[in-house]
Every structure is written in structure tokens, then in C-alpha cells.
Design an enzyme around this catalytic site. Structure first.
Site, short mmCIF file in Angstrom:
data_model
loop_
_atom_site.label_atom_id
_atom_site.label_comp_id
_atom_site.label_asym_id
_atom_site.label_seq_id
_atom_site.Cartn_x
_atom_site.Cartn_y
_atom_site.Cartn_z
N CYS A 108 6.57 -22.29 22.70
CA CYS A 108 5.18 -22.20 22.25
C CYS A 108 4.65 -23.59 21.94
O CYS A 108 5.35 -24.40 21.33
CB CYS A 108 5.12 -21.31 21.01
SG CYS A 108 3.47 -21.07 20.34
N HIS A 150 2.59 -12.85 24.70
CA HIS A 150 2.80 -13.95 23.76
C HIS A 150 1.46 -14.44 23.21
O HIS A 150 1.28 -14.59 22.00
CB HIS A 150 3.55 -15.07 24.49
CG HIS A 150 3.74 -16.31 23.67
ND1 HIS A 150 4.97 -16.69 23.19
CD2 HIS A 150 2.88 -17.26 23.26
CE1 HIS A 150 4.85 -17.83 22.52
NE2 HIS A 150 3.58 -18.19 22.55
N GLU A 151 0.51 -14.68 24.10
CA GLU A 151 -0.81 -15.19 23.68
C GLU A 151 -1.57 -14.14 22.88
O GLU A 151 -2.28 -14.47 21.93
CB GLU A 151 -1.62 -15.69 24.87
CG GLU A 151 -0.97 -16.82 25.67
CD GLU A 151 -0.53 -18.01 24.83
OE1 GLU A 151 -1.11 -18.28 23.76
OE2 GLU A 151 0.43 -18.69 25.24
N HIS A 154 -0.71 -14.22 19.30
CA HIS A 154 -1.46 -15.24 18.56
C HIS A 154 -2.79 -14.68 18.06
O HIS A 154 -3.20 -14.95 16.94
CB HIS A 154 -1.72 -16.48 19.42
CG HIS A 154 -0.56 -17.39 19.54
ND1 HIS A 154 0.01 -18.03 18.46
CD2 HIS A 154 0.16 -17.79 20.62
CE1 HIS A 154 1.02 -18.79 18.87
NE2 HIS A 154 1.13 -18.65 20.18
#
Length: 185
Positions: A108, A150-151, A154
Site C-alpha cells: 500500500c 483494497h482501494e 480505504h
């Protein structure tokens, strides 16, 4: 009235707008803020997308969420292509279907130099709005599916290391503090 930019022109736009944004570093608390919906695609949103893409490419990385640059709106830029010329912009993304499980090595931009295995869905179907303001759905698998998940984490205020054991999280935090001290010295 300004016409929305076609999706394909975003990567071209990035060649002219050269604003590199500051990427927040874990454990910065701002990484835990939950992003809000983008109500409309404005000139400011287009500029932000362009700057996010430029930042991602310069880092270099394969994905960046607006949360990572301290903008708490539901925007993601991704490019997993080897040629680095297939920018994908996801505004207000949501996963509407997923299947399978795969454990993959992740890193990351907000947790530099740290890589570890995380289990995620192998395939996802995402609904989002593009930079042109049009809604679309897409299927993703492999690295693209991992990157999208993954994004999107966030955007929900979660960093990949939070999937790891408390012991690993503690070791990562120690390592990042050492890195920060070296940069200051």
C-alpha cells in the site's frame, strides 16, 4: 456548460496536469475516515481525479483512493496494466457481487515497504460512475479484483494491515516508526 470528459481522455489529461498530492501514511487517523458519496462530477472532481492519477503513477502504485490523499470522497483510480496506460476511474463504487477466495500479497502506498498476505474475493462485480458521469458495471478478477477491494477498503476507513494479526500490526508499526526516524535524520 462544460461537457464531461470521456473516460479515455483522463489519462491524456494527466500528462498536462502535474500536481502530485501528499499520500497519508499509516497510522495517520485520517486514513480511518469514511468517505462520502460524490454528488456530481464537477470540474473540481475531474481535477482531483487527474491529480490522483498523477500521484499514483509517480509513487509508483497501481491504485489510489481519495482517502489516501486526505479527500474523503468515494473516488478510486487504478491502473494494473503493464504499460501503465489503462486508467480506471471508479466514483461511488460498490461491490454488487463477489465469488471465491484467494490469498494474495498486498502492499500500500500509505504503508510503504510493507507487504503481507490478505484473503479477498477472487472475482467481483462493481457498479460505479465514470469520470464521464455515466454509471457502469464491470467484472474484475485477479489483480484488478484485489486492487478494487483494497482501494474500497480505504473508502471505508480500513487499511490492509488491519486484516493482519495484532502481533504483525505491532511489528509493522515499529518498522514504520524506524523508517520515519531515518527520514528525519
Amino acid at each position: 456548460m462544460i461537457e464531461p470528459l470521456p473516460r479515455i481522455l483522463v489519462s491524456e489529461l494527466c500528462k498536462f496536469v502535474m500536481a502530485i498530492l501528499n499520500i497519508l501514511r499509516y497510522p495517520d487517523e485520517r486514513l480511518h475516515k469514511i468517505a462520502t458519496e460524490v454528488p456530481s462530477i464537477t470540474r473540481e472532481i475531474r481535477t482531483l481525479v487527474s491529480n490522483m492519477a498523477e500521484t499514483m503513477y509517480a509513487a509508483p502504485g497501481i491504485g489510489l483512493a481519495a482517502t489516501q490523499v486526505d479527500v474523503h470522497q468515494r473516488i478510486i483510480v487504478i491502473d494494473v496494466s503493464e504499460t501503465r496506460d489503462e486508467l480506471l476511474v471508479l466514483i461511488n463504487p460498490e461491490i454488487i457481487a463477489s465469488s471465491g477466495n484467494a490469498e494474495t500479497q498486498e502492499g500500500c502506498l500509505s504503508v510503504p515497504g510493507i507487504f503481507d498476505k490478505v484473503t479477498r474475493a477472487e472475482e467481483v462485480t462493481v457498479r460505479a460512475t465514470g469520470i464521464d458521469g455515466k454509471s457502469f458495471e464491470m467484472d474484475a478478477s485477479g489483480l484488478l479484483a484485489v486492487c478494487i477491494q483494497h482501494e474500497m477498503d480505504h473508502l471505508m476507513g480500513k487499511v490492509f494491515v488491519e486484516y493482519l494479526s495484532p502481533f504483525k500490526q505491532s511489528r509493522i508499526l515499529s518498522k514504520l516508526k524506524k523508517q520515519a526516524r531515518r527520514q528525519i535524520a
